[in-house]
Design a protein around this motif. Structure first.
Motif, PDB file in Angstrom:
ATOM      1  N   HIS A  76       0.833  -1.199   0.000  1.00 47.95           N
ATOM      2  CA  HIS A  76       0.000   0.000   0.000  1.00 47.95           C
ATOM      3  C   HIS A  76       0.871   1.255   0.000  1.00 47.95           C
ATOM      4  O   HIS A  76       0.591   2.217  -0.730  1.00 47.95           O
ATOM      5  N   LEU A  77       1.931   1.241   0.788  1.00 49.37           N
ATOM      6  CA  LEU A  77       2.858   2.385   0.801  1.00 49.37           C
ATOM      7  C   LEU A  77       3.515   2.588  -0.567  1.00 49.37           C
ATOM      8  O   LEU A  77       3.659   3.726  -1.028  1.00 49.37           O
ATOM      9  N   SER A  78       3.900   1.501  -1.209  1.00 46.44           N
ATOM     10  CA  SER A  78       4.538   1.638  -2.523  1.00 46.44           C
ATOM     11  C   SER A  78       3.546   2.132  -3.571  1.00 46.44           C
ATOM     12  O   SER A  78       3.914   2.888  -4.471  1.00 46.44           O
ATOM     13  N   ILE A  79       2.279   1.733  -3.450  1.00 47.02           N
ATOM     14  CA  ILE A  79       1.254   2.230  -4.369  1.00 47.02           C
ATOM     15  C   ILE A  79       1.093   3.737  -4.208  1.00 47.02           C
ATOM     16  O   ILE A  79       1.025   4.475  -5.198  1.00 47.02           O
ATOM     17  N   ILE A  80       1.051   4.200  -2.971  1.00 52.66           N
ATOM     18  CA  ILE A  80       0.925   5.643  -2.720  1.00 52.66           C
ATOM     19  C   ILE A  80       2.114   6.388  -3.308  1.00 52.66           C
ATOM     20  O   ILE A  80       1.954   7.433  -3.954  1.00 52.66           O
ATOM     21  N   GLU A  81       3.313   5.873  -3.110  1.00 53.15           N
ATOM     22  CA  GLU A  81       4.504   6.529  -3.652  1.00 53.15           C
ATOM     23  C   GLU A  81       4.452   6.569  -5.184  1.00 53.15           C
ATOM     24  O   GLU A  81       4.792   7.582  -5.798  1.00 53.15           O
TER      25      GLU A  81
END
Length: 118
Positions: free
Chosen positions: A24-29
């Motif tokens: 999820h963090l990588s998607i946001i980035e």
């Protein structure tokens, strides 16, 4: 006391939840990076157009893109901070679980390699 298979299943669920949070963090980035690029292209399209929809990426564009990304990160800092804290808690819980039940990471990697070979 939990059986070994129950411990392994619980650990697998914890690891999967941690991986989902990391994803999820990588998607946001990725969303921030792509949005910053689109904002830069939109803002500078008239000055950079050469022929038929061909663009060149200049150092000024890169600076503008970095500024846009910083602004977007600032806007989404609450969400990113919450997910980062959640990820740290999950990692801590996994570590505590491994220590408590004496399950080391090397055994997990061997198990996964054995399952992949099957």
């Amino acid at each position: 006391m939990k059986s070994y298979s129950e411990q392994r299943a619980m650990l697998a669920r914890m690891v999967k939840a941690c991986a989902e949070t990391r994803n999820h963090l990588s998607i946001i980035e990725r969303q921030i990076r792509k949005r910053a690029e689109r904002m830069t292209i939109t803002a500078r399209v008239k000055t950079r157009q050469y022929g038929r929809m061909k663009f060149t990426w200049t150092p000024a564009d890169e600076r503008q893109c970095q500024e846009n990304a910083a602004q977007l990160r600032f806007e989404r800092r609450g969400e990113v901070d919450a997910l980062t804290r959640k990820l740290e808690r999950q990692k801590g819980a996994i570590l505590a679980f491994r220590v408590r039940y004496r399950i080391n990471e090397d055994a997990d990697l061997r198990d996964q390699a054995g399952e992949a070979a099957s």
